[in-house]
Design a protein around this motif. Structure first.
Motif, PDB file in Angstrom:
ATOM      1  N   TYR A  74       1.294   1.226  -6.054  1.00 20.11           N
ATOM      2  CA  TYR A  74       0.156   1.830  -5.366  1.00 20.11           C
ATOM      3  C   TYR A  74       0.158   3.358  -5.450  1.00 20.11           C
ATOM      4  O   TYR A  74      -0.882   3.985  -5.635  1.00 20.11           O
ATOM      5  CB  TYR A  74       0.125   1.382  -3.897  1.00 20.11           C
ATOM      6  CG  TYR A  74      -1.129   1.803  -3.160  1.00 20.11           C
ATOM      7  CD1 TYR A  74      -2.296   1.052  -3.254  1.00 20.11           C
ATOM      8  CD2 TYR A  74      -1.152   2.962  -2.388  1.00 20.11           C
ATOM      9  CE1 TYR A  74      -3.449   1.430  -2.600  1.00 20.11           C
ATOM     10  CE2 TYR A  74      -2.315   3.351  -1.722  1.00 20.11           C
ATOM     11  CZ  TYR A  74      -3.454   2.587  -1.831  1.00 20.11           C
ATOM     12  OH  TYR A  74      -4.599   2.975  -1.189  1.00 20.11           O
ATOM     13  N   VAL A  75       1.344   3.931  -5.329  1.00 17.45           N
ATOM     14  CA  VAL A  75       1.471   5.396  -5.345  1.00 17.45           C
ATOM     15  C   VAL A  75       0.988   5.978  -6.677  1.00 17.45           C
ATOM     16  O   VAL A  75       0.556   7.128  -6.747  1.00 17.45           O
ATOM     17  CB  VAL A  75       2.944   5.789  -5.082  1.00 17.45           C
ATOM     18  CG1 VAL A  75       3.100   7.300  -4.988  1.00 17.45           C
ATOM     19  CG2 VAL A  75       3.440   5.138  -3.809  1.00 17.45           C
ATOM     20  N   LEU A  91       0.807  -1.217   0.000  1.00 17.39           N
ATOM     21  CA  LEU A  91       0.000   0.000   0.000  1.00 17.39           C
ATOM     22  C   LEU A  91       0.840   1.268   0.000  1.00 17.39           C
ATOM     23  O   LEU A  91       0.323   2.372   0.217  1.00 17.39           O
ATOM     24  CB  LEU A  91      -0.913   0.001   1.221  1.00 17.39           C
ATOM     25  CG  LEU A  91      -1.951  -1.111   1.189  1.00 17.39           C
ATOM     26  CD1 LEU A  91      -2.608  -1.264   2.537  1.00 17.39           C
ATOM     27  CD2 LEU A  91      -2.994  -0.831   0.115  1.00 17.39           C
ATOM     28  N   GLY A  92       2.132   1.125  -0.216  1.00 13.75           N
ATOM     29  CA  GLY A  92       2.981   2.303  -0.315  1.00 13.75           C
ATOM     30  C   GLY A  92       3.158   3.050   0.993  1.00 13.75           C
ATOM     31  O   GLY A  92       3.635   4.174   1.006  1.00 13.75           O
ATOM     32  N   LEU A  93       2.760   2.433   2.111  1.00 21.22           N
ATOM     33  CA  LEU A  93       2.938   3.120   3.399  1.00 21.22           C
ATOM     34  C   LEU A  93       4.374   2.970   3.886  1.00 21.22           C
ATOM     35  O   LEU A  93       4.933   3.878   4.477  1.00 21.22           O
ATOM     36  CB  LEU A  93       1.969   2.554   4.445  1.00 21.22           C
ATOM     37  CG  LEU A  93       0.492   2.885   4.213  1.00 21.22           C
ATOM     38  CD1 LEU A  93      -0.382   2.112   5.180  1.00 21.22           C
ATOM     39  CD2 LEU A  93       0.251   4.376   4.355  1.00 21.22           C
ATOM     40  N   ASP A  94       4.953   1.810   3.636  1.00 15.16           N
ATOM     41  CA  ASP A  94       6.367   1.585   3.920  1.00 15.16           C
ATOM     42  C   ASP A  94       7.080   1.415   2.586  1.00 15.16           C
ATOM     43  O   ASP A  94       6.559   0.748   1.694  1.00 15.16           O
ATOM     44  CB  ASP A  94       6.568   0.313   4.752  1.00 15.16           C
ATOM     45  CG  ASP A  94       6.199   0.525   6.218  1.00 15.16           C
ATOM     46  OD1 ASP A  94       5.571   1.559   6.519  1.00 15.16           O
ATOM     47  OD2 ASP A  94       6.529  -0.337   7.038  1.00 15.16           O
ATOM     48  N   ALA A  95       8.239   2.016   2.461  1.00  9.59           N
ATOM     49  CA  ALA A  95       9.008   1.876   1.228  1.00  9.59           C
ATOM     50  C   ALA A  95       9.863   0.623   1.327  1.00  9.59           C
ATOM     51  O   ALA A  95      10.565   0.437   2.314  1.00  9.59           O
ATOM     52  CB  ALA A  95       9.887   3.096   1.024  1.00  9.59           C
TER      53      ALA A  95
END
Lengths: 315, 277
Positions: A65-66, A48-52
């Motif tokens: 996702y981004v 989900l692009g919350l953590d790279a």
């Protein structure tokens, strides 16, 4: 369709997710299993692009996702039930999320009804029970009516009725052709919901199999034998190099041999058999088996590797 | 249940080109968030009450003691500034409001829902700045105007009042609202930079309230050189109608004050973009 390629997440010198590659296909429920701290949540956050990711890529329907223009309409996510401000009502929370992608108020009311929160929708979410929080999490995931759902431990804290509700909801959503990716640390739950399983342990891939294949993978196939002459049968079996794993007065459990062989050996020696039952390992046992193997025979790990994953037990 | 989903799903597929995430939509989302928290309302209420209540109180005290005031003091008396004194207390409520707009999301986990909906992240920062900036400016602008007009009416009893046409008075009233608006934005920037409520509030008020005290401890002539560039001193020059020679020119001073907010916002933006949520 969700695709992970070489997904890796490192926190300092600790590896939470180690070179994971997998594909989650549409139309079925795919379970994401692993003991607590295996790296499931970290993996989902990277999707989900919350953590790279430290290395590797994750895409949903071919896009990172981004880069998705209207994320809520493509991917519904529930990472933790408590991704909500405690001072806000469930309805306002959903309205605020919906506004980012121009989702109409009508749809907000619809998902509130769908998850059964109609009566409490205008109450502060801080007072919600764990189960209500879970339902609200599901409601936000369904808000944009997405083709892909990523849910982290959705049955946590639900009562039996709620669990049954989730199970049926996920199956029906999958039947509509959506991609459903659900994590759990409970094999028994996944056995009832998922048809495909991705199992990880300590951040590494352990198995990417269908539910049936997983059962077959277990090394615990045993045969249960009940006979009044168990001592003699044990002797005979031992002579053939067959292992008897446990025994009671008249019951023994034999592994490494089929019920046919055992039956014939007993017949030749004239030993009466009262019961001769092949016992397939339960999925739970199969799961324990393969995850334990991963821990014991994994790649040469630094001694702190277990701590590394345990340290982020919420991941 | 599945029928509902099925129908809804079909509608979705029919409209392949559905609304995307835009800055305007994120602003709308942030506006819904602002309106739907009781704590936000109380912060605004407290700030407005401080500005108006203290402004009237100071005006009343000045009015009643006017005749006892020594003449040199009367010469430098600034009735506009007197009625706007409550701004100094309102800055606490508004600073906390700005910080909590961000750290409230981090502490509750809401931020992950927010960033899942807006994965490009920066529109969330801009959205909060626009919505909170506009709301603070509107509410505090009205409060400042009320306290100014009422305060001057009180001080009119001894005929030393100002009016909106007094040179610098309108600028001072606007300046009070602008000062608080930038305080709020500084809080938002620090919130994204530090993520923790305690850390961001401590840093904000350390900058505004503690830094001047520390600078005063420096040997002369350092304090005179430095003080006028500190956030509180620079940010409040707009509120004076009587010129203070130790301070920068009003709009220059406000510009310097804004630079602190710009720096905090830039650092917050960099952290928001780079760090894992």
């Amino acid at each position: 369709m969700i695709e992970a390629r070489g997904l890796t997440k490192r926190y300092g010198d600790k590896i939470a997710v180690n070179d994971l590659s997998f594909t989650v296909r549409p139309g079925i429920v795919t379970g994401f299993l692993g003991p607590n701290g295996a790296g499931k949540s970290t993996t989902m956050r990277m999707l989900l692009g919350l953590d790279a990711p430290t290395a590797g890529t994750a895409t949903i329907d071919g896009l990172s996702y981004v880069d998705i223009a209207a994320p809520l309409r493509e991917v519904g996510a529930m990472l933790e039930a408590r991704a909500i401000h405690t001072g806000r009502s469930a309805r306002s929370h959903l309205l605020a999320l919906a506004a980012t992608t121009g989702i109409p108020t009508r749809r907000v009311e619809e998902v509130i009804d769908l998850v059964g929160l109609t009566d409490v929708a205008r109450k502060r979410a801080g007072g919600f029970s764990l189960g209500m929080g879970q339902r609200l999490g599901i409601a936000s995931a369904l808000l944009g009516n997405p083709g892909t759902l990523i849910l982290d431990e959705p049955v946590n804290g639900l009562d039996p009725e709620g669990i049954l509700w989730i199970r049926n909801l996920l199956k029906s959503l999958a039947a509509e052709g959506r991609t459903i990716f659900v994590s759990s640390h409970l094999m028994s739950e996944m056995a009832l919901t998922a048809s495909h399983l991705i199992v990880i342990g300590r951040g590494r891939m352990i198995a990417d199999v269908s539910v049936q294949e997983l059962t077959a993978m277990s090394s615990r196939d045993q045969v249960r034998v009940r006979t009044p002459d168990s001592a003699r049968l044990r002797e005979l079996l031992a002579r053939d190099g067959i292992v008897v794993t446990s025994h009671g007065d008249d019951v023994i459990e034999v592994s490494g041999s089929s019920s046919t062989d055992i039956g014939l050996i007993a017949a030749r020696a004239g030993i009466p058999l009262i019961e001769l039952t092949p016992q397939q390992a339960s999925l739970e046992e199969a799961f324990m088996d393969i995850t334990r193997d991963a821990v014991e025979f994994g790649t040469p790990q630094r001694p702190d590797a277990e701590l590394a994953t345990a340290g982020r037990s919420t991941t | 249940m599945s029928t509902t989903m099925q129908e809804a799903r079909t509608t979705t597929t029919a409209n392949a080109h559905l609304p995307q995430v835009t800055q305007a939509r994120v602003i709308e989302s942030e506006w819904i968030k602002l309106r739907s928290l009781r704590s936000t309302f109380w912060s605004f209420f407290a700030a407005a009450a401080f500005v108006i209540g203290l402004g009237l109180l100071f005006s009343l005290v000045r009015e009643q003691n006017w005749n006892q005031m020594p003449p040199p003091e009367k010469l430098l008396f600034d009735p506009t500034q007197t009625s706007l004194r409550g701004t100094y207390l309102a800055e606490l409520a508004i600073g906390v409001l700005g910080v909590l707009a961000v750290t409230g999301e981090y502490s509750t986990g809401m931020i992950r829902a927010t960033l899942s909906a807006v994965p490009r992240r920066l529109p969330v920062l801009w959205g909060k700045l626009v919505v909170f900036g506009a709301a603070v400016f509107a509410v505090m602008g009205v409060s400042s105007l009320i306290t100014f007009l009422a305060g001057q009416a009180i001080m009119g009893g001894t005929h030393h009042q100002a009016s909106l046409s007094t040179p610098g008075a309108l600028r001072a009233v606007t300046g009070a609202a602008l000062f608080l608006t930038v305080i709020c934005m500084l809080g938002i920037g620090l919130g994204f930079l530090l993520r923790s409520t305690a850390g961001a509030i401590a840093t904000l008020f350390g900058l505004i309230l503690v830094l001047p005290i520390l600078v005063q401890a420096l040997p002369s002539p350092w304090p005179e050189h430095i003080t006028k560039f500190l956030p509180l001193a620079a940010g409040t020059v707009l509120m004076n109608t009587v010129k203070d020679p130790t301070m920068l020119a009003p709009w220059t001073a406000f510009g310097v004050f804004c630079l602190y907010a710009v720096a905090a916002i830039a650092a917050g933006a960099a952290m928001l973009k780079r760090r894992d949520a």
